[in-house]
Design an enzyme around this catalytic site. Structure first.
Site, PDB file in Angstrom:
ATOM      1  N   HIS A  10       0.828  -1.219   0.000  1.00 39.07           N
ATOM      2  CA  HIS A  10       0.000   0.000   0.000  1.00 39.07           C
ATOM      3  C   HIS A  10       0.860   1.266   0.000  1.00 39.07           C
ATOM      4  O   HIS A  10       2.013   1.228  -0.365  1.00 39.07           O
ATOM      5  CB  HIS A  10      -1.007  -0.056   1.148  1.00 39.07           C
ATOM      6  N   GLU A  24      -2.277   0.367   7.722  1.00 39.04           N
ATOM      7  CA  GLU A  24      -1.365  -0.675   7.247  1.00 39.04           C
ATOM      8  C   GLU A  24      -0.157  -0.093   6.516  1.00 39.04           C
ATOM      9  O   GLU A  24       0.971  -0.553   6.696  1.00 39.04           O
ATOM     10  CB  GLU A  24      -2.133  -1.630   6.319  1.00 39.04           C
ATOM     11  N   HIS A  79       2.962  -7.039   4.355  1.00 36.36           N
ATOM     12  CA  HIS A  79       1.589  -6.562   4.586  1.00 36.36           C
ATOM     13  C   HIS A  79       1.162  -6.809   6.023  1.00 36.36           C
ATOM     14  O   HIS A  79       1.823  -7.524   6.777  1.00 36.36           O
ATOM     15  CB  HIS A  79       0.610  -7.268   3.636  1.00 36.36           C
ATOM     16  N   GLU A 143       1.986 -11.546   5.919  1.00 35.09           N
ATOM     17  CA  GLU A 143       0.892 -10.834   6.610  1.00 35.09           C
ATOM     18  C   GLU A 143       1.213 -10.870   8.098  1.00 35.09           C
ATOM     19  O   GLU A 143       1.040 -11.894   8.759  1.00 35.09           O
ATOM     20  CB  GLU A 143      -0.449 -11.512   6.336  1.00 35.09           C
TER      21      GLU A 143
HETATM   22 ZN   LIG Z   1      -2.204  -5.332   2.482  1.00 39.54          ZN
END
Ligand SMILES: [Zn+2]
Length: 278
Positions: A10, A24, A79, A143
């Protein structure tokens, strides 16, 4: 050189997931930047490029194009999860075999990250994400906890956790790609106790009092130390002051110390800083 492309998820107009006062895009940038810095400061055969180094909008296609054009050896996308849950998981492209080099790297990085991140293990996974599909080299997406789960998000606000997550990724990459520690991180032998006793010299200690908020630290072998600061700082106030054995004094008032968190670093401790040398 092993070319490692690091992709903080992002950024810019795309904040990614949000929760508990966090976005995030900021957490991924903190982790990714730290991964880059550790690789550059502590390893001699890692070359690093990032998809973004600030709060920029970068499309998914731009990210994989960048890595493909550069000819990266590995694509690591960082992420933060969301949607209610807790723990750590990582992904490679869904059509990749378990016997592939990519899957082998995933297993190594996965195990190293879990040693340090304090999160539960949600497993190694596969998915059809753009960045793992369109990158032409082995690629993995991690993640790192759930931003909308309070206990995971609390960790994300702790710089020690960011450091540990970054170190976990680096340890995995180092194992998977046989990265060599640079001489910087294992500098010439610190004076051993044997030497100290034969010369009759006392070990010198650096005391960083608790009344100072932060101490800037620097990678080894940079001069002058007023620039090139590591992003991180020591925080004596949290611990009621810190004591370190002085391992070297490369410049006046600049000391080499061994820290648990950042390894061997230089620190400026001139008289005006409140640091005390004993
Ligand atoms: Zn993400």
């Amino acid at each position: 050189m092993v070319k490692i492309f690091i992709d903080p998820g992002h950024g810019g107009a795309d904040p990614g997931a949000g929760g508990n006062g966090l976005f995030e895009k900021n957490v991924t940038l903190s982790i990714a930047t730290r991964i880059r810095d550790i690789l550059q400061n502590e390893y001699q055969n890692a070359s690093v490029k990032m998809s973004r180094t600030g709060d920029q909008t970068v499309s998914l296609k731009e990210r994989t194009d960048m890595a493909n054009t550069w000819g990266a050896d590995f694509y690591l996308s960082v992420h933060i999860n969301s949607g209610g849950g807790t723990g750590y998981e990582d992904y490679i492209y869904i059509k990749i075999s378990d016997n592939s080099r990519t899957a082998e790297i995933q297993r190594i990085v996965h195990s190293e990250v879990l040693k340090l991140n304090g999160l539960s293990d949600r497993g190694i996974k596969k998915a059809d994400f753009h960045v793992v599909r369109e990158s032409s080299m082995p690629a993995m997406l991690s993640e790192n906890g759930f931003i909308d789960t309070a206990s995971d998000a609390a960790k994300m606000k702790d710089t020690n956790w960011i450091e540990n997550v970054a170190r976990g990724h680096v340890n995995g990459l180092a194992r998977a790609f046989s990265l060599q520690k640079s001489n910087n991180s294992t500098p010439a032998q610190a004076p051993s106790s044997t030497t100290a006793s034969t010369t009759g010299r006392q070990k010198r200690t650096l005391y960083l009092p608790a009344n100072a908020d932060t101490w800037r630290i620097y990678p080894l072998n940079v001069e002058p130390v007023k620039v090139n600061a590591l992003a991180d700082r020591l925080h004596p106030s949290k611990f009621g002051g810190l004591h370190y054995e002085i391992l070297g004094e490369p410049q006046p008032n600049v000391y080499i110390i061994q820290t648990d968190q950042f390894g061997k670093v230089q620190i400026y401790g001139g008289p005006e800083t409140g640091a005390v040398v004993k």
